[in-house]
Motif scaffolding. Structure first.
Motif, short mmCIF file in Angstrom:
data_model
loop_
_atom_site.label_atom_id
_atom_site.label_comp_id
_atom_site.label_asym_id
_atom_site.label_seq_id
_atom_site.Cartn_x
_atom_site.Cartn_y
_atom_site.Cartn_z
N TRP A 193 16.84 -0.24 -21.24
CA TRP A 193 15.78 0.57 -20.65
C TRP A 193 15.16 -0.16 -19.45
N PRO B 294 13.07 5.36 -29.29
CA PRO B 294 12.10 5.98 -28.38
C PRO B 294 11.41 7.20 -28.95
N ASP B 295 11.99 7.77 -30.02
CA ASP B 295 11.37 8.92 -30.66
C ASP B 295 10.50 8.53 -31.85
N ARG C 288 7.29 7.08 -34.03
CA ARG C 288 5.87 7.41 -33.91
C ARG C 288 4.96 6.18 -34.07
N THR D 107 3.95 7.91 -24.34
CA THR D 107 3.55 9.26 -23.90
C THR D 107 4.59 9.94 -23.03
N LYS D 108 5.74 9.30 -22.87
CA LYS D 108 6.79 9.87 -22.01
C LYS D 108 7.32 11.17 -22.58
N LYS D 109 7.40 11.25 -23.90
CA LYS D 109 7.97 12.42 -24.55
C LYS D 109 6.97 12.93 -25.59
N PRO D 110 5.98 13.71 -25.17
CA PRO D 110 4.92 14.15 -26.09
C PRO D 110 5.47 14.98 -27.24
N ASP D 111 4.89 14.79 -28.39
CA ASP D 111 5.24 15.57 -29.58
C ASP D 111 4.09 16.52 -29.86
N GLU D 112 4.40 17.81 -29.90
CA GLU D 112 3.35 18.82 -30.06
C GLU D 112 2.84 18.90 -31.51
N SER E 140 1.17 13.28 -33.36
CA SER E 140 0.99 12.30 -32.29
C SER E 140 1.51 10.94 -32.73
#
Length: 344
Positions: A247, A271-272, A274, A328-333, A336
């Motif tokens: 990365w 990266p995914d 939490r 915060t690159k890939k926000p999770d709706e 958090s």
């Protein structure tokens, strides 16, 4: 100490250059690296032996047990080697739980030999010194070397003699091969120590026609010794483990670390995930990460890293900004992420 794995081609190149300065030289100099950018038709001009010898071809991406995974092709001509690589280049495979693309291969001369000419040797570092493992039945089915192999512990700053190696490690080796192997292992250990290796495994190590061949090798060096022997290593890159891409954020923190007297480390694991960690202190970062795993959060840990050694305010800011940017690159709706900041 920060162990960094080497590509097999780089490791063999180091052995070839530096063992040739001793009285025993292992044959591992003829290695050709192939990437997606390689022009295959130009290789024989640079490496004439590609058209003169039978060949072995395999990926060079820190993949263990390649033989059992069907990732080694032996005793082929150059055209067949090219075809074998072309069929696999940029193809995704799964190794245990990791998925990744094959994009780096090596081609070497094929060494005809018998099974009883294959040996196993491994040197690794511990806090007390170094340990040498040797087993007289190497190869793809070597099995549990911890249980089978002969072992010699060497204290820090000492070098084993050929007599020690013969009497401790080579008990199961035919008598006519013992002098050559004792000399080789003795020279290998000196190279291991002088070039700041932390791990070096050769399997199989072949002795045939009174000559030593390094067929398959895995190695790590202590990258904090770069200022001492970087010119001897001549390593262009330290590859990431198979299945984990590099990365730009890791490169950025690594660059900060190299320009600082402090320690700034960052490895992106998932990266995914939490759970993002920002822990001060090398030992604390390990303890903190282990605790998260013990509490059942291993699959959600997004990164491993630490900042210590009194980094400046601006360095700490850049480190925190980088982690928050990744988080915060890939926000999770739905759920958090969670950032744990700790100074222990």
């Amino acid at each position: 100490m920060a162990p960094r794995a080497l590509r097999e081609a780089d490791g063999k190149s180091m052995l070839s250059r530096h063992l040739s300065l001793t009285s025993v030289a292992a044959s591992c100099a003829e290695v050709c690296t192939v990437t997606r950018d390689t022009k295959m038709e130009e290789l024989p001009d640079k490496y004439p032996w590609l058209l003169q010898k039978r060949l072995v071809v395999k990926p060079d991406q820190l993949i263990k047990r390649r033989g059992k995974l069907g990732l080694i092709k032996v005793d082929v001509g150059f055209e067949d080697a090219v075809s074998w690589i072309s069929e696999r280049m940029d193809k995704e495979i799964k190794v245990e739980q990791c998925r990744g693309e094959l994009n780096n291969f090596i081609i070497e001369p094929f060494v005809p030999h018998n099974q009883n000419e294959e040996y196993y040797v491994c040197i690794y570092s511990t806090k007390e010194g170094d340990t040498i493992y040797f087993y007289e039945e190497g190869g793809v089915d070597v099995g549990d070397v911890d249980a089978k192999a002969h072992k010699l512990n060497v204290n820090i700053g000492l070098y084993p003699s050929q007599e020690q190696i013969s009497s401790t490690l080579l008990l199961g080796v035919p008598e006519h091969n013992q002098p050559l192997l004792a000399e080789f292992v003795c020279s290998l250990f000196k190279l291991y120590s002088d070039l700041y290796f932390t791990y070096l495994e050769i399997n199989p190590l072949v002795v045939t026609n009174n000559k030593v061949y390094v067929l398959d090798m895995a190695a790590k060096v202590d990258d904090t010794a770069d200022y001492l022997c970087g010119d001897k290593w001549k390593v262009t890159e330290f590859p990431t483990p198979f299945g984990r891409k590099s990365w730009p954020e890791e490169d950025y923190i690594r660059d900060l670390d190299e320009k600082s007297g402090a320690s700034l480390k960052l490895t992106i694991l998932n990266p995914d995930g939490r759970i993002w960690l920002m822990v001060a202190g090398g030992g604390a970062s390990v303890i903190f990460s282990d605790t998260v795993c013990d509490l059942g959060g291993a699959s959600e840990i997004a990164n491993y890293g630490e900042y210590s050694g009194a980094p400046s305010e601006s360095q700490t800011y850049e480190y925190a900004k980088t982690i928050l940017g990744l988080m915060t690159k890939k926000p999770d709706e739905q759920v958090s992420g969670h950032l744990d900041i700790s100074r222990i």
